[in-house]
Write an enzyme that holds these catalytic residues in place. Sequence first.
Site, PDB file in Angstrom:
ATOM      1  N   ASP A  31       0.807  -1.222   0.000  1.00 20.68           N
ATOM      2  CA  ASP A  31       0.000   0.000   0.000  1.00 20.68           C
ATOM      3  C   ASP A  31       0.842   1.276   0.000  1.00 20.68           C
ATOM      4  O   ASP A  31       0.454   2.298   0.566  1.00 20.68           O
ATOM      5  CB  ASP A  31      -0.964   0.020   1.202  1.00 20.68           C
ATOM      6  CG  ASP A  31      -1.830  -1.224   1.243  1.00 20.68           C
ATOM      7  OD1 ASP A  31      -2.180  -1.723   0.152  1.00 20.68           O
ATOM      8  OD2 ASP A  31      -2.152  -1.703   2.346  1.00 20.68           O
ATOM      9  N   LYS A  79       1.655   2.179  -5.081  1.00 25.88           N
ATOM     10  CA  LYS A  79       2.184   1.609  -6.330  1.00 25.88           C
ATOM     11  C   LYS A  79       1.249   1.868  -7.506  1.00 25.88           C
ATOM     12  O   LYS A  79       1.684   2.238  -8.596  1.00 25.88           O
ATOM     13  CB  LYS A  79       2.406   0.091  -6.168  1.00 25.88           C
ATOM     14  CG  LYS A  79       3.402  -0.261  -5.079  1.00 25.88           C
ATOM     15  CD  LYS A  79       3.530  -1.757  -4.887  1.00 25.88           C
ATOM     16  CE  LYS A  79       2.286  -2.430  -4.351  1.00 25.88           C
ATOM     17  NZ  LYS A  79       1.927  -2.038  -2.963  1.00 25.88           N
ATOM     18  N   GLY A 114      -4.602  -4.392  -3.752  1.00 24.80           N
ATOM     19  CA  GLY A 114      -5.596  -3.345  -4.022  1.00 24.80           C
ATOM     20  C   GLY A 114      -4.819  -2.109  -4.410  1.00 24.80           C
ATOM     21  O   GLY A 114      -4.185  -1.487  -3.568  1.00 24.80           O
ATOM     22  N   HIS A 115      -4.798  -1.794  -5.684  1.00 24.27           N
ATOM     23  CA  HIS A 115      -4.004  -0.669  -6.194  1.00 24.27           C
ATOM     24  C   HIS A 115      -4.947   0.449  -6.631  1.00 24.27           C
ATOM     25  O   HIS A 115      -5.778   0.258  -7.517  1.00 24.27           O
ATOM     26  CB  HIS A 115      -3.123  -1.123  -7.369  1.00 24.27           C
ATOM     27  CG  HIS A 115      -2.084  -2.131  -6.962  1.00 24.27           C
ATOM     28  ND1 HIS A 115      -1.200  -2.684  -7.843  1.00 24.27           N
ATOM     29  CD2 HIS A 115      -1.788  -2.667  -5.735  1.00 24.27           C
ATOM     30  CE1 HIS A 115      -0.393  -3.520  -7.188  1.00 24.27           C
ATOM     31  NE2 HIS A 115      -0.743  -3.530  -5.916  1.00 24.27           N
ATOM     32  N   GLN A 143       1.869  -6.114  -3.316  1.00 21.29           N
ATOM     33  CA  GLN A 143       2.304  -6.218  -1.921  1.00 21.29           C
ATOM     34  C   GLN A 143       3.558  -5.358  -1.703  1.00 21.29           C
ATOM     35  O   GLN A 143       3.787  -4.421  -2.439  1.00 21.29           O
ATOM     36  CB  GLN A 143       2.563  -7.688  -1.522  1.00 21.29           C
ATOM     37  CG  GLN A 143       1.312  -8.516  -1.323  1.00 21.29           C
ATOM     38  CD  GLN A 143       0.660  -8.971  -2.629  1.00 21.29           C
ATOM     39  OE1 GLN A 143       1.290  -9.599  -3.450  1.00 21.29           O
ATOM     40  NE2 GLN A 143      -0.600  -8.673  -2.805  1.00 21.29           N
TER      41      GLN A 143
END
Length: 431
Positions: free
Chosen positions: A19, A22, A46-47, A230
């Site tokens: 988080d 990215k 989750g981007h 990640q």
Amino acid sequence: MENLTTGSNTCLVGLQWGDEGKGKIVDILTESFDVVVRYQGGSNAGHTVVINNEKFVLHLIPSGILRKNKWCVIGSGVALDPGQLLEEIGELRKKNIEVSGNLRISELAHLVFPYHKKFDELSESEKGDEKIGTTRRGIGPCYTDKMARNGIRVADLYHPDHFRQRLKKVVEEKNKILVRLYDAEALSWKDIYETYCEYAEQIRPFVCNTVVFMADAVKAKKKILFEGAQGSLLDVDFGTYPFITSSSVTAGGAAVGAGISPRQIHKVLGIMKSYTTRVGSGPFPSELNDALGEYLRKKGGEYGATTGRPRRCGWFDAVAVKHAIMVNGVDSAVLTKLDVLDEQRTIKICVGYTFGDKAYDLFPPDLAARSECQPIYKEVPGWLRDTSKMRDRNDIPSQAKNYIDTLEKILGIPVEMLSVGPDRGQVVNLV
Ligand code: GDP
Ligand code: IMO
Ligand code: MG
């Protein structure tokens, strides 16, 4: 963005516990690349990308999808949940984002099945207080099956008899464990088979031999961006084991997970947040379990993009990031969320740990066993100014410049870009 990308295939990796921002940086860089590849992880990622106040959260599809005329590849190293993928495609299409020939999925990618999610959940419940705090997306069990040679891959979907037989055998075995060990309900292989046959048809247009696709891209001198998911401290080898994810997050994993020679990765770009966050359990020496930690969570919007869980917050941990820089061979970094520190009178950087009567400035491999580890801090003055509207390096307040210089000196790498807000435009180029 020439400076960040010139002549190189770049691997972008998170340098903390995920988080780091990215997604936002991938979206910006994609403008100068032709192909964006996800090489590991799955829908545990989750981007987030924000474009003119419109928010997109990508889990499986590379964050490059938001730009026109770019190839997006899901490599063989990804744990692919086809249901989640189709949902994501649907969401993007609703927002008028094209997902068609621009998306390629490796036929070698391992599939996530309902039993993987079930085992993720049960294993976490069994662990009780020792739980990892996984995203419950079935990632660990899927990679376990891959390594144990019990996995089922995308290509298997297109041989219905073979798929049926294999799935039946695997589900029967899983059911023994579910029923006898966990006292849980058995799953129906037939239901899973029917659902996955439907998924197979829906994802068919995207599935291809991505090894050949990537080789052709290299031959045609296309510029490739590898999108790590990640963070390095969640890496299966170099992270805070066992509080990690189950894939090779670091740059070395990019070659394997994308099916490309390591010689085709020319540059490693590390993404680091101006402070530290972590979701789930595990060691976090610079964690702030106080009002300031709560403040950072609120100001930084630190709630999981996948699970919505509140993220644990703390000061920048330079010991941990130095370790991440080493294992990735990071060339340079992007520092994100600087704006979140705008109201701090004093900013702390963790430069070492004490454990018992000893001090360390190197990241201990057994950090998980050293829960009493205490941070050693260096303090720098804050800037007490709004940086979110800053776009020019000449506008950086001197104290913020000092914070960045101090980090560069401790870490031994240059910071090429600052991010000062969630939106695509909120960046400052430093070189
Ligand atoms: P990722 O998993 O590394 O892509 O990061 P996430 O999307 O999970 O979390 C980053 C969060 O911070 C998202 O909500 C982003 O919109 C937001 N974000 C990214 N960069 C910045 C920044 O520079 N400042 C602020 N305030 N928010 C940012
Ligand atoms: P992005 O790509 C932050 C964490 C989980 C848990 C551990 C194992 O958005 O940075 P898993 O479901 O992978 O078995 O969970 O890893 N985790 C992440 N934390 N960002 C992520 O992805 C993460 N993906 C997994 O919270 O602690
Ligand atoms: Mg995330």
